[in-house]
Structure formats: C-alpha cells, structure tokens
Write a protein that holds these residues in place. Sequence first.
Motif, PDB file in Angstrom:
ATOM      1  N   LEU A 128       1.108  -1.228   0.207  1.00  0.00           N
ATOM      2  CA  LEU A 128       0.037  -0.027   0.065  1.00  0.00           C
ATOM      3  C   LEU A 128       0.925   1.325   0.200  1.00  0.00           C
ATOM      4  N   VAL A 169      -9.094  -1.174   1.903  1.00  0.00           N
ATOM      5  CA  VAL A 169      -8.555  -2.652   1.613  1.00  0.00           C
ATOM      6  C   VAL A 169      -9.265  -3.550   2.805  1.00  0.00           C
ATOM      7  N   GLU A 221     -12.135  -6.402   2.047  1.00  0.00           N
ATOM      8  CA  GLU A 221     -11.766  -7.900   2.641  1.00  0.00           C
ATOM      9  C   GLU A 221     -12.882  -8.279   3.448  1.00  0.00           C
TER      10      GLU A 221
END
Length: 118
Positions: free
Chosen positions: A65, A103, A107
């Motif tokens: 990231l 993220v 997820e």
Amino acid sequence: MTEPTPAHALSDALTAADRIRSGPVPVRPPGVPTGKRWTVIVDLEAGSGVTRAVARLHDRVSDRLVGTGQARLAPPDSDVPGVADEVAAAQALVDLARHMLEVAHAEVEDASHTPIPH
C-alpha cells in the motif's frame, strides 16, 4: 540527560534488532509480543517550493500500500524549516491510512458478503 521519548526508544529497539539479526536467533524475552511487523517508510522530495511525500507500508512480502502527500509554499508564507516535510509526510500517512481502511473494508465485504457503510 533527558529520558528518551517513545520514538527514540522504538528507534533504539529497531537498531538493536537489526544488530541481533546478524547473530544467532535470540530467545524472545517474556512480555514481548509476537506477531506481524509492518514498517512504513516515508520518502520526501523537495523542489520549486513543493515538497512531496510517499508513504509505503511494507510487510514481510512487499510494499503493498502507498499513500502520497504534498506541501506547497505560498508566496506570502515564510519558509519555516521542516514544516513542509511534516505537512507532506502527514498527508501521505493520512492517505495511506485511507487506503488501508478501503482494503480492510473490501476484504470484510468479500468475506461476509455484506456491504459495510463507509
């Protein structure tokens, strides 16, 4: 002599850990947590009145990231040494944190098949 700040203590611990890595594997002292280690490295570049920062989150596999930020010195502003670095780095870290949350939300949504309000 002043007491070290937590930042200095962490820096000293990381330096000591690097020295230890070159020798035999030490036994973990009681009370020292085990787990994952992520490192954030912030690179700064200045020129033409603009300071840019890139913050990369590194885990043991990759720098998965990235966050970016910048600070610009406006003509009436006085140049205070280091402030542009701090502003650009802070913006890059905020951007990196936003990406981390995106993220994580994605997820969780994938695993639970349930949308998460952002």
